[in-house]
Design a protein around this motif. Structure first.
Motif, PDB file in Angstrom:
ATOM      1  N   LEU B 398      18.069 -14.248  12.521  1.00  0.00           N
ATOM      2  CA  LEU B 398      18.708 -12.991  12.913  1.00  0.00           C
ATOM      3  C   LEU B 398      18.710 -12.863  14.431  1.00  0.00           C
ATOM      4  O   LEU B 398      19.666 -12.382  15.030  1.00  0.00           O
ATOM      5  CB  LEU B 398      17.988 -11.804  12.279  1.00  0.00           C
ATOM      6  CG  LEU B 398      18.121 -11.713  10.761  1.00  0.00           C
ATOM      7  CD1 LEU B 398      17.318 -10.544  10.225  1.00  0.00           C
ATOM      8  CD2 LEU B 398      19.583 -11.557  10.362  1.00  0.00           C
ATOM      9  N   ILE B 403      20.934  -9.923  16.220  1.00  0.00           N
ATOM     10  CA  ILE B 403      20.801  -8.658  15.493  1.00  0.00           C
ATOM     11  C   ILE B 403      19.748  -7.801  16.207  1.00  0.00           C
ATOM     12  O   ILE B 403      18.754  -8.330  16.690  1.00  0.00           O
ATOM     13  CB  ILE B 403      20.369  -8.935  14.032  1.00  0.00           C
ATOM     14  CG1 ILE B 403      21.397  -9.807  13.332  1.00  0.00           C
ATOM     15  CG2 ILE B 403      20.155  -7.652  13.263  1.00  0.00           C
ATOM     16  CD1 ILE B 403      22.731  -9.160  13.103  1.00  0.00           C
ATOM     17  N   PRO B 404      19.988  -6.495  16.305  1.00  0.00           N
ATOM     18  CA  PRO B 404      19.067  -5.625  17.037  1.00  0.00           C
ATOM     19  C   PRO B 404      17.625  -5.735  16.559  1.00  0.00           C
ATOM     20  O   PRO B 404      17.360  -6.130  15.433  1.00  0.00           O
ATOM     21  CB  PRO B 404      19.604  -4.228  16.750  1.00  0.00           C
ATOM     22  CG  PRO B 404      21.029  -4.424  16.496  1.00  0.00           C
ATOM     23  CD  PRO B 404      21.182  -5.759  15.878  1.00  0.00           C
ATOM     24  N   LEU B 405      16.745  -5.344  17.458  1.00  0.00           N
ATOM     25  CA  LEU B 405      15.295  -5.380  17.279  1.00  0.00           C
ATOM     26  C   LEU B 405      14.744  -6.794  17.352  1.00  0.00           C
ATOM     27  O   LEU B 405      13.582  -7.028  17.053  1.00  0.00           O
ATOM     28  CB  LEU B 405      14.852  -4.711  15.972  1.00  0.00           C
ATOM     29  CG  LEU B 405      15.174  -3.218  15.880  1.00  0.00           C
ATOM     30  CD1 LEU B 405      14.617  -2.630  14.598  1.00  0.00           C
ATOM     31  CD2 LEU B 405      14.596  -2.476  17.068  1.00  0.00           C
ATOM     32  N   PHE B 409      19.074 -10.166  20.418  1.00  0.00           N
ATOM     33  CA  PHE B 409      19.996  -9.064  20.680  1.00  0.00           C
ATOM     34  C   PHE B 409      19.912  -8.639  22.137  1.00  0.00           C
ATOM     35  O   PHE B 409      20.934  -8.439  22.794  1.00  0.00           O
ATOM     36  CB  PHE B 409      19.687  -7.876  19.774  1.00  0.00           C
ATOM     37  CG  PHE B 409      20.453  -6.643  20.152  1.00  0.00           C
ATOM     38  CD1 PHE B 409      21.818  -6.607  19.968  1.00  0.00           C
ATOM     39  CD2 PHE B 409      19.821  -5.559  20.720  1.00  0.00           C
ATOM     40  CE1 PHE B 409      22.549  -5.488  20.340  1.00  0.00           C
ATOM     41  CE2 PHE B 409      20.534  -4.448  21.103  1.00  0.00           C
ATOM     42  CZ  PHE B 409      21.899  -4.408  20.904  1.00  0.00           C
ATOM     43  N   VAL B 410      18.703  -8.522  22.630  1.00  0.00           N
ATOM     44  CA  VAL B 410      18.532  -8.092  24.023  1.00  0.00           C
ATOM     45  C   VAL B 410      19.249  -9.077  24.950  1.00  0.00           C
ATOM     46  O   VAL B 410      19.977  -8.683  25.864  1.00  0.00           O
ATOM     47  CB  VAL B 410      17.034  -8.005  24.368  1.00  0.00           C
ATOM     48  CG1 VAL B 410      16.857  -7.629  25.820  1.00  0.00           C
ATOM     49  CG2 VAL B 410      16.360  -6.999  23.473  1.00  0.00           C
ATOM     50  N   TRP B 413      22.955  -8.743  24.614  1.00  0.00           N
ATOM     51  CA  TRP B 413      23.357  -7.448  25.157  1.00  0.00           C
ATOM     52  C   TRP B 413      23.507  -7.518  26.668  1.00  0.00           C
ATOM     53  O   TRP B 413      24.540  -7.148  27.214  1.00  0.00           O
ATOM     54  CB  TRP B 413      22.329  -6.403  24.734  1.00  0.00           C
ATOM     55  CG  TRP B 413      22.521  -5.103  25.409  1.00  0.00           C
ATOM     56  CD1 TRP B 413      21.712  -4.520  26.312  1.00  0.00           C
ATOM     57  CD2 TRP B 413      23.630  -4.222  25.224  1.00  0.00           C
ATOM     58  NE1 TRP B 413      22.239  -3.341  26.721  1.00  0.00           N
ATOM     59  CE2 TRP B 413      23.407  -3.133  26.071  1.00  0.00           C
ATOM     60  CE3 TRP B 413      24.778  -4.267  24.448  1.00  0.00           C
ATOM     61  CZ2 TRP B 413      24.306  -2.077  26.153  1.00  0.00           C
ATOM     62  CZ3 TRP B 413      25.677  -3.217  24.544  1.00  0.00           C
ATOM     63  CH2 TRP B 413      25.430  -2.136  25.376  1.00  0.00           C
ATOM     64  N   VAL B 414      22.476  -8.020  27.345  1.00  0.00           N
ATOM     65  CA  VAL B 414      22.557  -8.033  28.801  1.00  0.00           C
ATOM     66  C   VAL B 414      23.662  -8.976  29.272  1.00  0.00           C
ATOM     67  O   VAL B 414      24.346  -8.695  30.262  1.00  0.00           O
ATOM     68  CB  VAL B 414      21.204  -8.399  29.453  1.00  0.00           C
ATOM     69  CG1 VAL B 414      20.230  -7.257  29.300  1.00  0.00           C
ATOM     70  CG2 VAL B 414      20.641  -9.668  28.901  1.00  0.00           C
ATOM     71  N   PHE B 416      26.512  -9.732  27.646  1.00  0.00           N
ATOM     72  CA  PHE B 416      27.823  -9.098  27.425  1.00  0.00           C
ATOM     73  C   PHE B 416      28.058  -8.005  28.455  1.00  0.00           C
ATOM     74  O   PHE B 416      29.157  -7.847  28.979  1.00  0.00           O
ATOM     75  CB  PHE B 416      27.910  -8.494  26.017  1.00  0.00           C
ATOM     76  CG  PHE B 416      27.979  -9.541  24.928  1.00  0.00           C
ATOM     77  CD1 PHE B 416      28.173 -10.872  25.236  1.00  0.00           C
ATOM     78  CD2 PHE B 416      27.850  -9.184  23.601  1.00  0.00           C
ATOM     79  CE1 PHE B 416      28.230 -11.838  24.242  1.00  0.00           C
ATOM     80  CE2 PHE B 416      27.910 -10.146  22.611  1.00  0.00           C
ATOM     81  CZ  PHE B 416      28.106 -11.470  22.936  1.00  0.00           C
ATOM     82  N   GLN B 417      26.989  -7.272  28.726  1.00  0.00           N
ATOM     83  CA  GLN B 417      27.117  -6.190  29.697  1.00  0.00           C
ATOM     84  C   GLN B 417      27.559  -6.751  31.056  1.00  0.00           C
ATOM     85  O   GLN B 417      28.490  -6.233  31.671  1.00  0.00           O
ATOM     86  CB  GLN B 417      25.754  -5.523  29.827  1.00  0.00           C
ATOM     87  CG  GLN B 417      25.836  -4.054  30.101  1.00  0.00           C
ATOM     88  CD  GLN B 417      24.449  -3.445  30.177  1.00  0.00           C
ATOM     89  OE1 GLN B 417      23.455  -4.150  30.365  1.00  0.00           O
ATOM     90  NE2 GLN B 417      24.379  -2.143  30.020  1.00  0.00           N
ATOM     91  N   VAL B 432      31.771 -12.031  21.572  1.00  0.00           N
ATOM     92  CA  VAL B 432      31.481 -11.222  20.382  1.00  0.00           C
ATOM     93  C   VAL B 432      31.999 -11.919  19.124  1.00  0.00           C
ATOM     94  O   VAL B 432      31.284 -12.039  18.124  1.00  0.00           O
ATOM     95  CB  VAL B 432      32.110  -9.823  20.520  1.00  0.00           C
ATOM     96  CG1 VAL B 432      32.005  -9.073  19.210  1.00  0.00           C
ATOM     97  CG2 VAL B 432      31.429  -9.039  21.618  1.00  0.00           C
ATOM     98  N   SER B 435      29.922 -14.748  18.113  1.00  0.00           N
ATOM     99  CA  SER B 435      28.663 -14.288  17.524  1.00  0.00           C
ATOM    100  C   SER B 435      28.861 -14.009  16.044  1.00  0.00           C
ATOM    101  O   SER B 435      27.980 -14.278  15.227  1.00  0.00           O
ATOM    102  CB  SER B 435      28.175 -13.008  18.198  1.00  0.00           C
ATOM    103  OG  SER B 435      27.946 -13.225  19.543  1.00  0.00           O
ATOM    104  N   GLY B 481      12.278  -7.983  21.415  1.00  0.00           N
ATOM    105  CA  GLY B 481      13.346  -7.229  20.772  1.00  0.00           C
ATOM    106  C   GLY B 481      13.036  -5.752  20.707  1.00  0.00           C
ATOM    107  O   GLY B 481      13.915  -4.911  20.849  1.00  0.00           O
ATOM    108  N   ILE B 482      11.759  -5.427  20.511  1.00  0.00           N
ATOM    109  CA  ILE B 482      11.408  -4.025  20.309  1.00  0.00           C
ATOM    110  C   ILE B 482      11.108  -3.351  21.642  1.00  0.00           C
ATOM    111  O   ILE B 482      11.449  -2.195  21.857  1.00  0.00           O
ATOM    112  CB  ILE B 482      10.225  -3.913  19.333  1.00  0.00           C
ATOM    113  CG1 ILE B 482      10.673  -4.396  17.958  1.00  0.00           C
ATOM    114  CG2 ILE B 482       9.730  -2.494  19.239  1.00  0.00           C
ATOM    115  CD1 ILE B 482       9.574  -4.608  16.981  1.00  0.00           C
ATOM    116  N   PRO B 484      12.179  -4.266  24.999  1.00  0.00           N
ATOM    117  CA  PRO B 484      12.869  -5.149  25.957  1.00  0.00           C
ATOM    118  C   PRO B 484      12.509  -4.834  27.400  1.00  0.00           C
ATOM    119  O   PRO B 484      12.673  -5.678  28.269  1.00  0.00           O
ATOM    120  CB  PRO B 484      14.345  -4.890  25.676  1.00  0.00           C
ATOM    121  CG  PRO B 484      14.393  -3.618  24.946  1.00  0.00           C
ATOM    122  CD  PRO B 484      13.098  -3.426  24.263  1.00  0.00           C
TER     123      PRO B 484
END
Lengths: 801, 503
Positions: B398, B403-405, B409-410, B413-414, B416-417, B432, B435, B481-482, B484
């Motif tokens: 995952l 996937i978040p958490l 994901f972190v 996320w950074v 893509f940002q 995306v 993914s 993940g939890i 970050p």
């Protein structure tokens, strides 16, 4: 703080389920959702919504911002209320303790995530919970992992909803990009920031991709019927009452920011209404009780999307009422379907019938639910249909929506009525056609209490608990519209168009039910246009096919292909760089130094290079290579570097003798011949690379940026290094340390080689072959002699390099 | 010639990287005296060296500076990546101890080579001069060639070593060629000096632009090999499959870290001003990295679908993940975003390190002594026979999906940002979409473990050290993940500001 507990209590409970006493486990498990439900009911009268905001990953823009506004409260009540009933129900539905532990654990986790979605005030947080609901849904659909259907359904649902989730993430990132924040309250402070942005259309499309996949709008609806492989309690809870409404919820949450444009109206109205009618029509065709309910759920989800299209207050009211009513009647019907399956062993309505007598309490629940679904007053479903029709008939709607919307609404409502009657009639009342797998009995109390409680609520809410309903709808509408609104619902508002249409719908629905057989026969040829097949094809055939094809082509383990790719890329890069920079390719100075003798030698070298690739035996190839080396040495000599020429010759001699020694172990000729096409490609690449390598020094020399360093060495050789041979002086003096280092490295390497040679376990030459790196291998028909197997390798190696 | 004094060399800053290389040499000698059946002692000594370097790294990089007259720079960027690499090395050693024993290739040189290559990566992280980058690149590569073939005379392993070596030699040649062209255009190999020269050179005629473009292209190609991006990725699956699993795990993270460190530093410190046409707002290499990133994402993810072996699957997925890091590199080409994008790349590498090492550790736990048992079918029924192991593997999968958490994901996320911040919308969309595709094959592993029938492998017993490795990476994946902010703050000051690097 209490809000944090609302989200995390079910999650913690999920982890602890395994530790609870197995005896009467369900009584323990429902404690958490039941308490939460009571707590939430208490919040109905709160004047100020509870909220909490705790920094979490602030650098990513995520805070644990939760708020229990009206919209959240309405959904949270559904989530906890139905959750309690479903968990109680499942205690009897699963005979097996272990299955129940697993089920309740996942369900509680889902509940936490779903509460997280509805309470979050941060878009990223919503996304995080959103994905968790996708995963828990996946686990529940695939719960019965021995069935192929369940596995396929689970995978399909996960791929569709998780993919939609990622689209949503992209949309959220864009929102953050435009507005500079992910916090909904801060976004609402400047409500037009998204609508005025040039990125509005992509944002809307991405968000809708997320919402439509989750809420099973056509053409993404197909995962929901597939998800019916889940145990019925899970279908009731996730795939009817709560999770599938997350998309609808998200649209409501974001409507103050996104609604009011033609694009919004067109997309929501178009997809919503089409889904409403389409799914209603195809619900009629189903024979599995759960499939009927699934299609009818899809249908109503379409309606819930459509009512939001105009962005009016009426639509907001219709949404809240519609969500509550649907959760009550469809939840009950799903539970009833589960009980029937549990008691009779089948869900096929062609087999079922006449269950009203053996299962009276279940029948009672089903009766109320079906009546509510059909929109019979004074039930909750009636209110829901009324508000829906009022929205559809809104005079503010522009053409063509002022005709499409009411027409679709009425047709869809008729179909809903027909489905409701059919579910009730064919299972409970009509005569049974054949034998049932099990002899039907009334289900145990936890299984009939749910439908009855839901039914009672559906009766009481519009009749006795109007205060509760009004306050729920008022606060819910306020938070959708972003401004305080006061709503009073009345069961009877005089004879008006919606009431007339509603009556027509019921009558027409009955009529349609009476003539359902000819209708179904007529529909038999109607293609469903189910994208499920396309999806299955693309996911199970096309994508792996493309993947395999690509792998075979590009990743075949052949060094030759790898090298050609790399060289090709290099070619493109260098040539495009030369083209981009627009520079001279050949310097006149280079041409001025033309020497006929050197040119002649160069021509000889070229001829040698060509001949070297053609000759058939190894020995001749190596000899030609040697001659090439000698010619190059000659070039050095002509340009005044006799020592270099000498070194070159020495190396050629040593290499040649090493080659000859190695050839002792190899056959004389290259036995493997490549096919002509492959040879042609190789020739093309070789020529192109040769041209490129020639171009490179030419261009570099023609475009010298700094003066050459040679003159410095020549001038300083005698005064600084006391030597007349510049090369020698450079080696031992100017670059003396480098030379020292090289000598050390060479010594160590030599020692290493000696050590390795002495370590070799045996002097026997081993036959090896490269397993994945083989071209068409040469098979020796006489068997695997030492010589042939090693020669195969050598040829392949030579060929590959 | 004026030789610098010892104090001018500022040797203290090089202690983390240098100590590891020295310790490797000493260990080579010590190993001679360690009896054949007690080679785990060598492993612990090697691990001790890594721990020492780790602590030294934490101490040294508090106070950034340059050593060797500007050739070697110790800044937060290098410090952060050193942490990633040293953790990788430590976990790889944990994974190796029992693996080497049970596959019968337990030799002390293994750990020496591992330390050598780790040291090479650390030098890559700190290299501030093209020549140093090249030497570090070789120090990183050569031990890896040997390690890839360490299972010799097993054919796959030999093949892996051979392929890696031949293609790697090309890569090194590309890099040197590129460095030479850049030197030719600017007259210097020092990154902070090049940046000024680039500005001057571009003001002149087109000729230096040509050299710079070809040079940076060749450098991109050379380092592209090390980080395995399309079209320089082709060696990856064959090598990953053939090499001993702990080596594969190390390679899939360590070599990438080194490659990206050098790539980011060269592009951002030396060549940020390299623009193709006058007045271009973004760096000239942005388009190239953009295209390579997109190709890598698409090919890596699509081809991974058809894999049936977990090691090959992870190999392709590692290609795809290099693509995500490269997205950040491309984003760094937009001025103003480069700091954010660099940070994103670093966070991504950290997240990827935990997750990918963990996945490899699980793959190892079910791998049989003869190297078989790594097919995806071998995961069937694992959820029943070893629920904890399967659950942890599911989290890794995952996380790789993003996937978040989870840490993955972190990272995504950074990245893509940063990509969107840089205005590369198409690339972000490709990121995306790919993914989504990646979910397809990661989820299949989970499906196999939990939903498919199969007896699992009751004998699949992760040995204690491997279990430690699994727990360590699992903890890292979840904690990142939890919470970050741990890592996002850690790399807060990380920025490749040119000014701070000039001595």
């Amino acid at each position: 703080m209490p809000l944090l507990l609302v989200v995390f209590a079910p999650a913690i409970a999920a982890l602890l389920v395994g530790l609870l006493p197995r005896n009467r486990l369900s009584r323990w498990v429902i404690g958490v959702p039941a308490l939460l439900f009571v707590f939430l009911v208490g919040q109905l009268s709160a004047t100020e919504p509870l909220s909490v905001d705790i920094p979490w990953a602030t650098s990513l823009g995520v805070t644990l911002a939760l708020q229990l506004d009206g919209l959240a409260l309405a959904f949270a009540l559904v989530v906890t209320g139905i959750g309690t009933l479903v968990l109680l129900y499942a205690g009897s539905y699963f005979g097996d303790d272990r299955a129940y532990v697993r089920f309740s654990g996942i369900t509680l986790l889902f509940m936490a995530a779903m509460l997280g979605i509805v309470l979050s005030r941060n878009l990223l947080l919503i996304f995080v919970f959103w994905e968790i609901t996708s995963i828990t849904s996946y686990l529940l659909i695939g719960f019965n992992n021995e069935s192929v259907e369940a596995r396929n359904g689970a995978r399909q649902a996960l791929l569709v909803t998780a993919a939609g989730g990622l689209a949503l993430l992209a949309g959220i990132i864009l929102i953050g990009q435009v507005a500079g924040t992910y916090n909904i309250d801060q976004l609402l402070a400047t409500p037009n920031v998204l609508r005025d942005s040039s990125l509005y259309a992509p944002i809307l499309l991405l968000v809708l991709a997320g919402a439509f996949t989750k809420s099973a709008q056509w053409p993404f609806h197909f995962w929901l019927p597939g998800a019916m492989a889940a145990p019925t309690p899970a279908s009731t809870y996730l795939h009817s009452a709560t999770m599938v409404k997350a998309g609808v919820f998200l649209l409501a949450r974001l409507s103050p920011l996104l609604s009011g444009t033609d694009l919004w109206l067109g997309l929501l109205g178009g997809f919503g209404l089409f889904t409403f009618v389409y799914a209603g029509l195809f619900a009629l065709k189903q024979t599995d009780l759960k499939a009927i309910l699934a299609y009818s759920t899809v249908s109503w989800l379409g309606a819930l999307v459509a009512v939001q299209a105009p962005g009016t207050q009426l639509g907001a009211i219709a949404l809240i009422v519609g969500v509550l009513a649907h959760a009550l009647y469809k939840g009950a019907l799903f539970l009833v379907a589960g009980s029937i399956d549990h008691e009779t062993g089948t869900r096929d309505i062609r087999l079922l019938g006449a269950l009203a007598r053996p299962m009276p309490l279940t029948f009672a629940g089903a009766l109320i639910a079906a009546a509510s679904m059909a929109g019979i007053p004074p039930l909750m479903g009636f209110l829901s249909k009324e508000t829906f029709l009022v929205t559809a008939l809104d005079e503010a709607l522009r053409a063509p929506w002022n005709t499409i919307f009411p027409a679709a609404a009425v047709i869809g409502s008729i179909l809903t009525v027909t489905i409701a009657i059919r579910v009730l009639w064919d299972t409970f009342i009509a005569n049974r056609q054949g034998e049932l797998p099990k002899h039907p009995h009334e289900a145990p109390w936890p299984m009939w209490i749910g439908p009855l409680v839901l039914g009672a609520t559906a009766i009481l809410l519009p009749l006795a608990l109007t205060l509760v309903l009004d306050s729920l709808v008022s606060t819910g509408t306020s938070s959708i519209l972003g401004q305080p609104t006061e709503v009073h619902l009345h069961l009877f508002e005089g004879i008006n168009t919606p009431l007339i249409l509603s009556t027509i719908a019921i009558a027409a629905g009955l009529l349609l039910f009476a003539f359902r057989r000819p209708l179904l026969r007529g529909m038999a040829g109607l293609p469903e246009g189910n994208p499920s097949a396309i999806f299955r094809w693309s996911v199970e055939t096309a994508l792996p096919g493309v993947a395999e094809g690509l792998t075979r082509r590009l990743q075949n383990g052949r060094l030759r292909v790898y090298l050609l790719t790399v060289m090709g890329f290099l070619l493109v890069m260098v040539i495009s760089a030369i083209a981009l920079a627009q520079v001279d390719i050949i310097d006149e100075a280079v041409l001025a130094g033309f020497d006929p003798l050197a040119a002649f030698i160069c021509v000889l070298i070229m001829i040698g290079a060509i001949v070297g690739t053609i000759v058939p035996t190894r020995l001749s190839t190596v000899v030609i290579l040697g001659i090439e080396g000698a010619l190059i040495a000659l070039l050095f000599a002509i340009f005044g570097a006799p020592d270099l020429a000498f070194t070159q010759l020495m190396i050629e001699v040593i290499t040649l003798s090493l080659f000859v020694l190695a050839f002792h172990f190899l056959p004389d000729t290259f036995r493997y011949r490549r096919p002509n096409l492959r040879r042609a490609i190789d020739v093309l690449f070789a020529v192109a690379l040769g041209v490129m390598i020639t171009l490179l020094p030419l261009v570099t020399i023609a475009n010298r940026v700094a003066p050459s360093t040679s003159s410095w060495y020549i001038e300083n050789s005698v005064p600084e290094g006391q030597g007349h041979n510049v090369v020698n002086v450079i080696l031992v003096d100017f670059r003396g340390m480098d030379t020292q280092g090289e000598i050390i490295v060479l010594t160590i390497a030599g020692m290493g080689v000696v050590a390795l040679l002495r370590l070799r376990p045996s002097a026997q030459p081993r036959g090896r072959h490269i397993p994945t790196g083989s071209e068409t291998p040469v098979h020796d028909p006489d068997g695997e002699s030492e010589r042939s197997s090693s020669s195969t390798t050598e040829e392949q190696l030579a060929e590959q390099t | 010639m004026q030789l610098p004094s010892l104090s001018e060399l500022n040797l203290g800053l090089t202690v983390p990287a240098l100590s590891l290389a020295l310790w490797a040499c000493i260990l080579l000698v010590i190993d001679l005296f360690i009896p054949r059946d007690r080679k785990s002692v060598t492993a612990w000594l090697a691990a001790g060296g890594v721990v020492f370097a780790f602590i030294a790294n934490l101490l040294v990089y508090r106070d950034p500076g340059v050593a060797f007259m500007g050739l070697f720079v110790a800044d937060e960027f290098a410090g952060f990546l050193n942490i990633v690499v040293l953790l990788t090395a430590f976990i790889a050693i944990l994974m190796s101890v029992d693996y080497l024993k049970r596959t019968g290739i337990e030799r002390g040189e293994y750990y020496v080579l591992l330390l050598m290559t780790t040291s090479g990566i650390m030098f890559m992280n700190s290299a501030n001069d093209l020549a140093v980058v090249f030497i570090a690149l070789e120090l990183l590569s050569i031990p890896l060639y040997v390690l890839a073939a360490f299972r010799a005379p097993e054919e796959r392993s030999e093949e892996a070593g051979l392929k890696y070596f031949i293609l790697g030699a090309f890569a090194s040649a590309f890099f040197v060629f590129g460095a030479a062209l850049i030197y030719g255009a600017t007259g210097s190999s020092s990154l902070p000096v090049i940046v000024d020269a680039v500005g001057r050179a571009l003001a002149g005629e087109g000729s230096s632009l040509l050299l710079l473009l070809m040079g940076s292209g060749l450098i991109l190609a050379g380092l592209g090999f090390k980080v395995a991006v399309v079209p320089f990725h082709m060696w990856t699956p064959d090598v990953y499959e053939g090499a001993p699993t702990p080596v594969t795990a190390f390679m899939s993270v360590g070599a990438k870290v080194g490659g990206f460190a050098a790539l980011l530093r060269i592009l951002l410190v030396a060549l940020p001003a390299l623009t193709v046409a006058e007045g271009d707002a973004v760096a000239g290499w942005q388009t190239a990295t953009w295209v390579v990133a997109a190709l890598t994402l698409i090919l890596g993810n699509i081809v991974a679908i058809s894999q049936t072996n977990i090691k090959r699957l992870l190999a392709y997925s590692s290609i795809a993940h290099a693509g995500y890091v490269l997205m950040a590199v491309a984003a760094a080409g937009t001025p103003g975003v480069s700091d954010q994008a660099t940070r994103a790349a670093l966070i991504y590498l950290m997240a990827y390190m935990f997750t990918n090492l963990g996945a490899f550790a699980v793959a190892m736990a079910i791998e049989k002594d003869d190297g078989s048992g790594t097919s995806l079918d071998d995961f069937k029924g694992l959820g029943r026979s070893r629920p904890l192991l399967a659950a942890i593997m599911a989290v890794f999968m995952l996380s790789l999906t993003g996937i978040p958490l989870t840490a993955g994901f972190v990272g995504k996320w950074v990245v893509f940002q940063a990509t969107i911040e840089a205005g590369l919308y198409t690339l972000a969309v490709i990121g995306v979409l790919t993914s989504v595709i990646s979910a397809f094959y990661y989820v299949r592993v989970i499906v196999n473990m939990f939903l498919e029938d199969g007896e699992g492998d009751p004998a699949a017993a992760a040995t204690p050290y491997v279990q430690w490795a699994i727990y360590l990476t699992f903890a890292g994946t979840l904690v990142l993940g939890i919470i970050p902010s741990l890592v996002t703050n850690l790399s807060g000051p990380v920025a490749l500001a040119v000014a701070s690097l000039v001595p």
